[in-house]
Write an enzyme that holds these catalytic residues in place. Structure first.
Site, PDB file in Angstrom:
ATOM      1  N   TYR A   1      54.243  84.078  72.716  1.00  0.00           N
ATOM      2  CA  TYR A   1      54.498  82.690  73.131  1.00  0.00           C
ATOM      3  C   TYR A   1      53.244  82.069  73.737  1.00  0.00           C
ATOM      4  O   TYR A   1      52.915  80.915  73.469  1.00  0.00           O
ATOM      5  CB  TYR A   1      55.648  82.629  74.148  1.00  0.00           C
TER       6      TYR A   1
ATOM      7  N   ARG B   1      49.744  52.595  47.661  1.00  0.00           N
ATOM      8  CA  ARG B   1      49.059  52.251  48.899  1.00  0.00           C
ATOM      9  C   ARG B   1      48.765  50.763  48.819  1.00  0.00           C
ATOM     10  O   ARG B   1      47.695  50.322  48.448  1.00  0.00           O
ATOM     11  CB  ARG B   1      47.757  53.041  49.072  1.00  0.00           C
TER      12      ARG B   1
ATOM     13  N   PHE C   1      57.490  53.104  53.399  1.00  0.00           N
ATOM     14  CA  PHE C   1      57.096  53.607  52.072  1.00  0.00           C
ATOM     15  C   PHE C   1      57.668  54.988  51.771  1.00  0.00           C
ATOM     16  O   PHE C   1      57.851  55.345  50.627  1.00  0.00           O
ATOM     17  CB  PHE C   1      55.558  53.638  51.954  1.00  0.00           C
TER      18      PHE C   1
ATOM     19  N   PHE D   1      45.506  53.349  59.537  1.00  0.00           N
ATOM     20  CA  PHE D   1      46.257  54.354  58.803  1.00  0.00           C
ATOM     21  C   PHE D   1      47.706  54.247  59.283  1.00  0.00           C
ATOM     22  O   PHE D   1      47.955  53.932  60.444  1.00  0.00           O
ATOM     23  CB  PHE D   1      45.713  55.780  58.967  1.00  0.00           C
ATOM     24  N   THR D   2      48.639  54.527  58.389  1.00  0.00           N
ATOM     25  CA  THR D   2      50.066  54.252  58.647  1.00  0.00           C
ATOM     26  C   THR D   2      50.549  54.855  59.970  1.00  0.00           C
ATOM     27  O   THR D   2      51.040  54.143  60.844  1.00  0.00           O
ATOM     28  CB  THR D   2      50.918  54.786  57.488  1.00  0.00           C
TER      29      THR D   2
ATOM     30  N   LYS E   1      44.241  68.414  55.768  1.00  0.00           N
ATOM     31  CA  LYS E   1      43.253  67.894  54.803  1.00  0.00           C
ATOM     32  C   LYS E   1      42.002  68.782  54.854  1.00  0.00           C
ATOM     33  O   LYS E   1      42.015  69.881  54.334  1.00  0.00           O
ATOM     34  CB  LYS E   1      42.929  66.438  55.102  1.00  0.00           C
TER      35      LYS E   1
ATOM     36  N   ASP F   1      39.454  59.863  64.281  1.00  0.00           N
ATOM     37  CA  ASP F   1      40.452  60.490  63.433  1.00  0.00           C
ATOM     38  C   ASP F   1      39.617  61.310  62.455  1.00  0.00           C
ATOM     39  O   ASP F   1      39.063  60.779  61.501  1.00  0.00           O
ATOM     40  CB  ASP F   1      41.286  59.432  62.714  1.00  0.00           C
TER      41      ASP F   1
HETATM   42  N1  F0G Z   1      45.035  60.184  59.734  1.00  0.00           N
HETATM   43  C1  F0G Z   1      44.754  60.064  58.444  1.00  0.00           C
HETATM   44  C2  F0G Z   1      43.482  59.384  58.032  1.00  0.00           C
HETATM   45  C3  F0G Z   1      45.635  60.583  57.486  1.00  0.00           C
HETATM   46  O1  F0G Z   1      45.329  60.451  56.204  1.00  0.00           O
HETATM   47  C4  F0G Z   1      46.818  61.226  57.912  1.00  0.00           C
HETATM   48  C5  F0G Z   1      47.779  61.745  56.954  1.00  0.00           C
HETATM   49  C6  F0G Z   1      47.077  61.332  59.280  1.00  0.00           C
HETATM   50  C7  F0G Z   1      46.161  60.806  60.166  1.00  0.00           C
HETATM   51  C8  F0G Z   1      48.338  61.958  59.806  1.00  0.00           C
HETATM   52  O2  F0G Z   1      48.303  63.325  59.700  1.00  0.00           O
HETATM   53  O3  F0G Z   1      50.139  63.872  58.092  1.00  0.00           O
HETATM   54  O4  F0G Z   1      49.108  65.622  59.549  1.00  0.00           O
HETATM   55  O5  F0G Z   1      50.580  63.907  60.521  1.00  0.00           O
HETATM   56  N2  F0G Z   1      47.755  61.429  55.747  1.00  0.00           N
HETATM   57  C9  F0G Z   1      48.600  61.934  54.695  1.00  0.00           C
HETATM   58  C10 F0G Z   1      48.236  61.261  53.416  1.00  0.00           C
HETATM   59  C11 F0G Z   1      50.060  61.857  54.987  1.00  0.00           C
HETATM   60  O6  F0G Z   1      48.890  61.546  52.405  1.00  0.00           O
HETATM   61  O7  F0G Z   1      47.285  60.474  53.374  1.00  0.00           O
HETATM   62  P1  F0G Z   1      49.606  64.229  59.438  1.00  0.00           P
END
Ligand code: F0G
Length: 456
Positions: free
Chosen positions: A71, A381, A448, A123-124, A257, A214
């Protein structure tokens, strides 16, 4: 010049299924014309995302067997901490289950309601978390990024005039921090230059504003700097990444990534106070600060992936595969965002389908039709991803309406890329047969992922 092949060979394979166009027409209708809602079994080549879809190495899999599932204080946490310190240069490391969890913690701790959070494009999930913390997103990317046809080599750059405008109108205290993403996903995987980063960091220091990267795809950005920026051709990607990160106070990270794993993330910083507060918060939302939602084995895979990602031969081969697909499309006259980005090729849906208006979601429709043509899965997108303005309730109307063909790392060969290219080229020839969509189900946030559509 001679062909340079991938710097690895294949040790394990996963069978993929082929289907018929009739079956796929049925499957996409069932999925509400949303590629997120397809079953992956029904997909032939999956370019939905490069997130969590990479092939791990034998070295990473071997590390998985060395998971310390205690843990508290697992040895894999210390390996992860060492990797982040050595490669990114941040001292305090807080694991999270994925990137958005690190964004959640950062946003809650560092944004006062009413403050601005400038980003080089949104970013979303990053914007969503900033808004939930009471922040207001401000786009501070250069104008070239919003122009799919501009071939500017550093479309990820920050436009300092846009930062100055915030300070002139509201003062530097109105800025929570700069959320800077090298490279920029929503702009097409476009990098920023080191020169720009240096300028932004000087500006930020002068105004006592923190930069929190980021760092999700920062290695791909480092590779572009090596290739494109004067003075960096002889530096290693590892050194370039380290210099980039030295301009920030810390980062949020989606390890899914660059870090070459299927799950994981972290928050890292050189700000001790912030780290202490984040450790308190991670316990509430993720898990103890030495695992943060990850199994020991997963932390080990991240630690090893961090060293693998900065191998110059690997990262060159990764980005060049994206360029290979993009080059084939560009040469065939298919409208794509230029220059080709680091993680994906983006079809420019407005130029691909000029007769389908925004309100009929041309990019969403193009992604659906590409799937029917060949079983290749991409992602919208554009206006669907951009969501609605929280104040006015209107659709955000981004200048880019794209279909992202995202390349998983080390997973597909260039023959797969040829199949994708041929499908896009065939669809482009038959583009007058493609119809628009009507949205019939709309989730309130991050719509989306689960929105549903009908063919008009
Ligand atoms: N920042 C960027 C630039 C991203 O592309 C993503 C995720 C995140 C943050 C969030 O990270 O998914 O680990 O919580 N992008 C994915 C995509 C979902 O398909 O572009 P996460």
């Amino acid at each position: 010049s001679r062909t340079v092949a991938e710097p690895y060979k294949i040790k394990m394979v996963e069978t993929i299924k082929t289907t018929t166009p009739d079956y796929r027409s049925w499957a996409i209708r069932e999925a509400g014309y949303n590629t997120f809602l397809l079953r992956s079994e029904d997909v032939y080549i999956d370019l939905l995302t490069d997130s969590g879809t990479s092939a791990m190495s034998d070295n990473q899999w071997a590390g998985m067997m060395l998971g310390d599932e205690s843990y508290a204080g697992a040895r894999n946490f210390y390996n992860l901490e060492r990797a982040v310190r050595e490669i990114y240069g941040f001292q305090h490391v807080i694991p999270t289950h994925q990137g958005r969890a690190a964004e959640h913690i950062t946003s809650q701790l560092r944004i006062e309601p009413g403050q601005f959070v400038p980003m080089n494009m949104y970013f979303t999930t990053t914007r969503e978390h900033a808004e939930r913390a009471g922040g207001t997103f401000v786009d501070c990317i250069v104008d070239e990024a919003h122009d799919a046809a501009s071939e500017f080599p550093f479309k990820g750059n920050v436009d300092l005039a846009k930062l100055r405008r915030i300070v002139d109108e509201h003062g530097a205290d109105s800025i929570a921090y700069l959320s800077i993403a090298p490279s920029v996903n929503m702009a097409g995987g476009q990098p920023m230059s080191m020169a720009n980063l240096r300028e932004v960091s000087e500006w930020a220091r002068a105004h006592q504003v923190a930069i929190i990267f980021d760092a999700t795809r920062a290695v791909e950005n480092a590779y572009f700097i090596q290739r494109r920026e004067a003075g960096y051709a002889d530096k290693t990607v590892r050194d370039i990444l380290r210099e980039m990160m030295s301009y920030g106070e810390g980062c949020t990270m989606s390890s899914k990534k660059d870090n070459l794993v299927n799950i994981g993330g972290f928050l890292a910083t050189n700000n001790e106070q912030f780290a202490t507060a984040a450790k308190e918060m991670v316990v509430i939302f993720e898990g103890l600060h030495t695992y943060g939602g990850m199994a020991g084995r997963d932390m080990e895979a991240v630690a090893r992936g961090i060293y693998e990602m900065v191998d110059d031969a690997y990262i060159a081969s990764r980005v060049q595969q994206v360029e290979y697909l993009g080059g084939r499309l560009r040469d065939a006259g298919v409208p794509v965002v230029l220059p080709i980005g680091g993680h994906a090729v983006f079809l420019d849906a407005r130029r691909f389908l000029p007769d389908i208006p925004d309100d009929q979601f041309q990019a969403q429709s193009l992604a659906a039709h590409l799937y029917v043509d060949s079983g290749v899965r991409g992602m919208e997108r554009g206006m669907v991803s951009a969501g609605r303005d929280p104040v006015t309730g209107d659709h955000h109307r981004p200048k880019l309406s794209l279909v992202r063909l995202t390349i998983p790392r080390r997973a597909y060969t260039n023959l797969h890329m040829d199949v994708v290219a041929e499908s896009c080229i065939a669809l482009h020839r038959e583009r007058d047969k493609i119809r628009g969509l009507r949205m019939v189900h709309e989730p309130r946030s991050l719509r989306f992922f689960q929105a549903r559509f009908e063919l008009l």
